[in-house]
Design a protein around this motif. Structure first.
Motif, PDB file in Angstrom:
ATOM      1  N   LEU A  37       0.831  -1.208   0.000  1.00 54.97           N
ATOM      2  CA  LEU A  37       0.000   0.000   0.000  1.00 54.97           C
ATOM      3  C   LEU A  37       0.865   1.256   0.000  1.00 54.97           C
ATOM      4  O   LEU A  37       1.850   1.339   0.737  1.00 54.97           O
ATOM      5  CB  LEU A  37      -0.913   0.001   1.228  1.00 54.97           C
ATOM      6  CG  LEU A  37      -1.746   1.283   1.400  1.00 54.97           C
ATOM      7  CD1 LEU A  37      -3.207   0.954   1.628  1.00 54.97           C
ATOM      8  CD2 LEU A  37      -1.203   2.170   2.510  1.00 54.97           C
ATOM      9  N   ASP A  38       0.490   2.215  -0.821  1.00 52.22           N
ATOM     10  CA  ASP A  38       1.142   3.521  -0.796  1.00 52.22           C
ATOM     11  C   ASP A  38       0.129   4.531  -1.320  1.00 52.22           C
ATOM     12  O   ASP A  38      -0.741   4.192  -2.109  1.00 52.22           O
ATOM     13  CB  ASP A  38       2.385   3.531  -1.691  1.00 52.22           C
ATOM     14  CG  ASP A  38       3.373   4.620  -1.292  1.00 52.22           C
ATOM     15  OD1 ASP A  38       4.391   4.308  -0.655  1.00 52.22           O
ATOM     16  OD2 ASP A  38       3.111   5.806  -1.606  1.00 52.22           O
ATOM     17  N   PHE A  39       0.234   5.801  -0.859  1.00 54.02           N
ATOM     18  CA  PHE A  39      -0.748   6.759  -1.376  1.00 54.02           C
ATOM     19  C   PHE A  39      -0.285   7.450  -2.658  1.00 54.02           C
ATOM     20  O   PHE A  39      -1.015   8.224  -3.244  1.00 54.02           O
ATOM     21  CB  PHE A  39      -1.225   7.756  -0.313  1.00 54.02           C
ATOM     22  CG  PHE A  39      -0.239   8.772   0.191  1.00 54.02           C
ATOM     23  CD1 PHE A  39       1.065   8.843  -0.257  1.00 54.02           C
ATOM     24  CD2 PHE A  39      -0.642   9.692   1.167  1.00 54.02           C
ATOM     25  CE1 PHE A  39       1.946   9.791   0.225  1.00 54.02           C
ATOM     26  CE2 PHE A  39       0.232  10.642   1.658  1.00 54.02           C
ATOM     27  CZ  PHE A  39       1.530  10.686   1.175  1.00 54.02           C
ATOM     28  N   GLY A  63      -3.623   3.849  -1.259  1.00 53.91           N
ATOM     29  CA  GLY A  63      -4.429   4.167  -0.094  1.00 53.91           C
ATOM     30  C   GLY A  63      -3.617   4.911   0.946  1.00 53.91           C
ATOM     31  O   GLY A  63      -2.389   4.984   0.856  1.00 53.91           O
ATOM     32  N   ASP A  64      -4.330   5.441   1.933  1.00 55.08           N
ATOM     33  CA  ASP A  64      -3.705   6.264   2.967  1.00 55.08           C
ATOM     34  C   ASP A  64      -3.458   5.424   4.223  1.00 55.08           C
ATOM     35  O   ASP A  64      -4.383   4.768   4.721  1.00 55.08           O
ATOM     36  CB  ASP A  64      -4.653   7.436   3.287  1.00 55.08           C
ATOM     37  CG  ASP A  64      -3.999   8.455   4.207  1.00 55.08           C
ATOM     38  OD1 ASP A  64      -2.903   8.192   4.747  1.00 55.08           O
ATOM     39  OD2 ASP A  64      -4.605   9.530   4.385  1.00 55.08           O
ATOM     40  N   ALA A  65      -2.219   5.474   4.716  1.00 55.30           N
ATOM     41  CA  ALA A  65      -1.860   4.723   5.925  1.00 55.30           C
ATOM     42  C   ALA A  65      -2.695   5.158   7.128  1.00 55.30           C
ATOM     43  O   ALA A  65      -2.834   4.408   8.092  1.00 55.30           O
ATOM     44  CB  ALA A  65      -0.371   4.933   6.223  1.00 55.30           C
ATOM     45  N   MET A  66      -3.230   6.374   7.043  1.00 52.80           N
ATOM     46  CA  MET A  66      -3.995   6.915   8.178  1.00 52.80           C
ATOM     47  C   MET A  66      -5.455   6.448   8.160  1.00 52.80           C
ATOM     48  O   MET A  66      -6.211   6.707   9.084  1.00 52.80           O
ATOM     49  CB  MET A  66      -3.957   8.440   8.099  1.00 52.80           C
ATOM     50  CG  MET A  66      -3.285   9.092   9.282  1.00 52.80           C
ATOM     51  SD  MET A  66      -1.567   8.711   9.383  1.00 52.80           S
ATOM     52  CE  MET A  66      -0.980   9.733   8.072  1.00 52.80           C
TER      53      MET A  66
HETATM   54  C1  LIG Z   1      10.938   5.976   1.832  1.00 50.95           C
HETATM   55  S1  LIG Z   1       9.490   5.429   1.055  1.00 50.95           S
HETATM   56  C2  LIG Z   1       9.390   3.757   1.624  1.00 50.95           C
HETATM   57  C3  LIG Z   1       9.624   2.789   0.547  1.00 50.95           C
HETATM   58  C4  LIG Z   1       9.585   1.317   0.784  1.00 50.95           C
HETATM   59  N1  LIG Z   1       8.993   0.895   2.031  1.00 50.95           N
HETATM   60  C5  LIG Z   1      10.986   0.737   0.631  1.00 50.95           C
HETATM   61  O1  LIG Z   1      11.572   0.280   1.608  1.00 50.95           O
HETATM   62  O2  LIG Z   1      11.502   0.770  -0.475  1.00 50.95           O
HETATM   63  C6  LIG Z   1       8.203   6.203   1.991  1.00 50.95           C
HETATM   64  C7  LIG Z   1       6.836   6.065   1.325  1.00 50.95           C
HETATM   65  O3  LIG Z   1       5.840   6.516   2.227  1.00 50.95           O
HETATM   66  C8  LIG Z   1       4.729   6.890   1.435  1.00 50.95           C
HETATM   67  N2  LIG Z   1       3.755   7.589   2.286  1.00 50.95           N
HETATM   68  C9  LIG Z   1       3.942   8.726   3.012  1.00 50.95           C
HETATM   69  N3  LIG Z   1       2.822   9.036   3.682  1.00 50.95           N
HETATM   70  C10 LIG Z   1       1.893   8.078   3.379  1.00 50.95           C
HETATM   71  C11 LIG Z   1       0.540   7.856   3.759  1.00 50.95           C
HETATM   72  N4  LIG Z   1      -0.100   8.675   4.595  1.00 50.95           N
HETATM   73  N5  LIG Z   1      -0.096   6.783   3.277  1.00 50.95           N
HETATM   74  C12 LIG Z   1       0.543   5.921   2.423  1.00 50.95           C
HETATM   75  N6  LIG Z   1       1.809   6.077   2.025  1.00 50.95           N
HETATM   76  C13 LIG Z   1       2.490   7.157   2.493  1.00 50.95           C
HETATM   77  C14 LIG Z   1       5.380   7.716   0.332  1.00 50.95           C
HETATM   78  O4  LIG Z   1       4.544   7.848  -0.789  1.00 50.95           O
HETATM   79  C15 LIG Z   1       6.657   6.892   0.053  1.00 50.95           C
HETATM   80  O5  LIG Z   1       6.468   6.021  -1.030  1.00 50.95           O
END
Ligand SMILES: C[S@@+](CC[C@H](N)C(=O)[O-])C[C@H]1O[C@@H](n2cnc3c(N)ncnc32)[C@H](O)[C@@H]1O
Length: 192
Positions: A37-39, A63-66
């Motif tokens: 999941l990622d937004f 989707g949103d982690a929140m």
């Molecule tokens: C540093 S990356 C992590 C990447 C991955 N876990 C990895 O290890 O390669 C941080 C991610 O957090 C996501 N992100 C930030 N806030 C978010 C939210 N509220 N809901 C979903 N994703 C979120 C960003 O879009 C970004 O892709």
């Protein structure tokens, strides 16, 4: 502290970005099925070619982690790698992870931290705080983007406080381990 439970069923990779953490998870645990999941849709798009070799084992969800778009008690486990620092409300996100885990489900969280050994801390802050933004300025012509990473690490909760927050939302068996040389910490907890 065991790092990984094999054959771990349906796993949520929270804020999976371009899929590196999902890739590593599926390589380690071929029995798992992962919901990444990622937004940010463009990030997820970049994950598609990377994860294609796992043939249906990875499902990408925007989707949103929140506010996770999943029913309560859906997942056997959840992971997050280098993501928690980026979330605007940690308590809400941790509460959401807790909600979607099945009883006995685990949460593993990997985060970057400043090492606590003084010489290492100095080297780390020189590299991360000075050299990385300088390289960002020279190579990408954008020092600010490369200042965000060290700033977000500096402003994140110490591992003890993060562990405490995990307990406050209900996780049990909460532990953390500093990985050498202390620039990363692995947190673990279970839903009772
Ligand atoms: C540093 S990356 C992590 C990447 C991955 N876990 C990895 O290890 O390669 C941080 C991610 O957090 C996501 N992100 C930030 N806030 C978010 C939210 N509220 N809901 C979903 N994703 C979120 C960003 O879009 C970004 O892709």
């Amino acid at each position: 502290m065991a790092l990984w439970a094999p054959n771990s069923g349906l796993i949520l990779d929270l804020a999976a970005g371009t899929g590196d953490s999902t890739f590593a998870l599926l390589q380690t645990d071929p029995q798992a099925k992962v919901v990444a999941l990622d937004f940010c849709e463009p990030m997820l798009r970049r994950a598609i070619p990377k994860l294609s070799r796992f043939q249906g084992k990875a499902i990408l969800v925007q989707g949103d982690a929140m506010e996770l778009p999943f029913a309560s008690s859906s997942f056997d486990g959840a992971i997050s790698a280098f993501a928690m620092r980026n979330l605007s409300n940690l308590r809400i996100a941790l509460g959401e992870i807790f909600r979607v885990l099945k009883p006995e489900g685990f949460f593993l969280c990997l985060e970057i931290y400043t090492p606590n050994l003084k010489p290492l801390r100095l080297a780390f802050s020189l590299y991360f705080g000075r050299l990385v933004p300088l390289m960002g300025k020279i190579i990408a012509h954008d020092a600010d983007a490369y200042r965000y990473l060290p700033n977000s690490v500096a402003q994140f909760l110490p591992p003890e406080e993060f562990a405490h927050l995990m307990e406050e939302v209900g996780f049990q068996g909460v532990e953390f381990r500093r990985l050498f040389p202390g620039t990363a910490v692995l947190h673990r907890g279970f839903k009772p």
